[in-house]
Design a protein around this motif. Structure first.
Motif, PDB file in Angstrom:
ATOM      1  N   VAL A  45       0.841  -1.202   0.000  1.00 41.25           N
ATOM      2  CA  VAL A  45       0.000   0.000   0.000  1.00 41.25           C
ATOM      3  C   VAL A  45       0.875   1.251   0.000  1.00 41.25           C
ATOM      4  CG1 VAL A  45      -1.785   1.276   1.244  1.00 41.25           C
ATOM      5  CG2 VAL A  45      -1.901  -1.208   1.115  1.00 41.25           C
ATOM      6  N   TYR A  47       3.701   1.465  -1.551  1.00 44.93           N
ATOM      7  CA  TYR A  47       4.099   1.591  -2.952  1.00 44.93           C
ATOM      8  C   TYR A  47       2.949   2.165  -3.784  1.00 44.93           C
ATOM      9  CZ  TYR A  47       7.655  -1.849  -1.459  1.00 44.93           C
ATOM     10  OH  TYR A  47       8.646  -2.525  -0.807  1.00 44.93           O
ATOM     11  N   LEU A  48       1.741   1.731  -3.491  1.00 48.71           N
ATOM     12  CA  LEU A  48       0.572   2.243  -4.203  1.00 48.71           C
ATOM     13  C   LEU A  48       0.398   3.739  -3.935  1.00 48.71           C
ATOM     14  CD1 LEU A  48      -1.789   1.402  -6.046  1.00 48.71           C
ATOM     15  CD2 LEU A  48      -3.118   0.960  -3.968  1.00 48.71           C
ATOM     16  N   HIS A  95       4.740   9.364  -9.090  1.00 48.86           N
ATOM     17  CA  HIS A  95       3.285   9.505  -9.223  1.00 48.86           C
ATOM     18  C   HIS A  95       2.938  10.271 -10.496  1.00 48.86           C
ATOM     19  CE1 HIS A  95       4.088  13.564  -7.837  1.00 48.86           C
ATOM     20  NE2 HIS A  95       2.858  13.896  -8.165  1.00 48.86           N
ATOM     21  N   ILE A 100      -0.292   3.521 -12.953  1.00 48.41           N
ATOM     22  CA  ILE A 100       0.277   3.218 -11.642  1.00 48.41           C
ATOM     23  C   ILE A 100       1.501   2.328 -11.830  1.00 48.41           C
ATOM     24  CG2 ILE A 100      -0.149   2.019  -9.454  1.00 48.41           C
ATOM     25  CD1 ILE A 100      -3.148   2.873  -9.834  1.00 48.41           C
ATOM     26  N   ASN A 105       7.887   2.433 -11.880  1.00 53.81           N
ATOM     27  CA  ASN A 105       7.282   1.881 -10.667  1.00 53.81           C
ATOM     28  C   ASN A 105       7.402   0.363 -10.596  1.00 53.81           C
ATOM     29  OD1 ASN A 105       6.661   4.420  -9.791  1.00 53.81           O
ATOM     30  ND2 ASN A 105       4.536   4.345 -10.427  1.00 53.81           N
ATOM     31  N   PHE A 152       1.410  -4.847  -4.613  1.00 50.96           N
ATOM     32  CA  PHE A 152       1.437  -3.582  -5.350  1.00 50.96           C
ATOM     33  C   PHE A 152       1.182  -3.811  -6.836  1.00 50.96           C
ATOM     34  CE2 PHE A 152       4.179  -0.895  -8.073  1.00 50.96           C
ATOM     35  CZ  PHE A 152       3.408   0.255  -8.041  1.00 50.96           C
ATOM     36  N   LEU A 155      -2.541  -4.939  -7.368  1.00 55.49           N
ATOM     37  CA  LEU A 155      -3.481  -3.820  -7.201  1.00 55.49           C
ATOM     38  C   LEU A 155      -3.269  -2.763  -8.271  1.00 55.49           C
ATOM     39  CD1 LEU A 155      -3.441  -3.280  -3.314  1.00 55.49           C
ATOM     40  CD2 LEU A 155      -5.282  -4.271  -4.703  1.00 55.49           C
ATOM     41  N   GLY A 156      -2.013  -2.429  -8.539  1.00 54.13           N
ATOM     42  CA  GLY A 156      -1.711  -1.401  -9.526  1.00 54.13           C
ATOM     43  C   GLY A 156      -2.188  -1.766 -10.921  1.00 54.13           C
ATOM     44  N   ASP A 160      -5.073   0.069 -12.921  1.00 55.85           N
ATOM     45  CA  ASP A 160      -4.751   0.598 -14.254  1.00 55.85           C
ATOM     46  C   ASP A 160      -5.730   0.087 -15.299  1.00 55.85           C
ATOM     47  OD1 ASP A 160      -2.626   2.210 -13.533  1.00 55.85           O
ATOM     48  OD2 ASP A 160      -1.093   0.709 -14.014  1.00 55.85           O
ATOM     49  N   LYS A 165      -6.442   5.722 -12.324  1.00 54.05           N
ATOM     50  CA  LYS A 165      -5.589   6.900 -12.136  1.00 54.05           C
ATOM     51  C   LYS A 165      -5.982   8.068 -13.037  1.00 54.05           C
ATOM     52  CE  LYS A 165      -1.032   8.441 -11.172  1.00 54.05           C
ATOM     53  NZ  LYS A 165       0.364   8.138 -11.026  1.00 54.05           N
TER      54      LYS A 165
END
Length: 178
Positions: A45, A47-48, A95, A100, A105, A152, A155-156, A160, A165
């Protein structure tokens, strides 16, 4: 213009608090006890947050959430190292991208893991006073880093795919696609 800046700052503060709470929950309650502490995926989280918030806000969310977890879970001697390590782990991420999980990243999980593993090793050396005794924590910290990176990335990539985002960006930040 000043009002817009204050509004943006307030939004980032609210999101920082939300991410800090998520870091705390995933660190304090979703964990596997080990010989010296526990393994958790709260770093995922962090990292997110690093991929969604500007750096100072991401640093705060990670430091507050993880530090609070150490304090309330009975590991107060680890608060200062945790706050420093979690704040530093966000430096590798950006960011400023529409995705993401961009190239930067995706590979940022590696220096973040090095910071985590190395930082906790040095903290253990200071706390235990023994270079050899501190080695025992390296495998569990490595496993924690791998699990957090997997969370990460999962979830990312999911966010995406949902276009999260693009709708999430709060200001007129420059959007990069690489």
């Amino acid at each position: 213009m000043e009002r817009k800046k204050r509004s943006e700052h307030l939004r980032y503060l609210v999101l920082t608090a939300i991410f800090a709470a998520m870091v705390y929950v995933l660190t304090a309650f979703v964990k596997i006890p080990t010989h010296q502490g526990y393994i958790h995926v709260g770093d995922g989280v962090i990292y997110l947050a690093s991929a969604l918030l500007p750096m100072p806000y991401a640093m705060l969310s990670g430091a507050i959430g993880a530090g609070l977890s150490d304090y309330l879970s009975g590991y107060p001697m680890w608060i200062l190292p945790t706050v420093i390590i979690k704040a530093l782990s966000v430096i590798a991420f950006t960011h400023r991208n529409t995705a993401i999980v961009c190239k930067r990243n995706m590979f940022a999980v590696i220096p973040a893991a090095v910071i985590c593993i190395g930082g906790y090793y040095l903290a253990a050396v200071i706390l235990y006073g023994d270079w050899g005794a501190a080695l025992i924590d390296i495998p569990t910290n490595a496993l924690q880093s791998v699990a957090s990176a997997a969370l990460f990335l999962f979830l990312g990539l999911s966010l995406d795919k949902a276009g999260f985002k693009k709708r999430f960006l709060l200001s007129g930040e420059k959007k990069k696609t690489a």
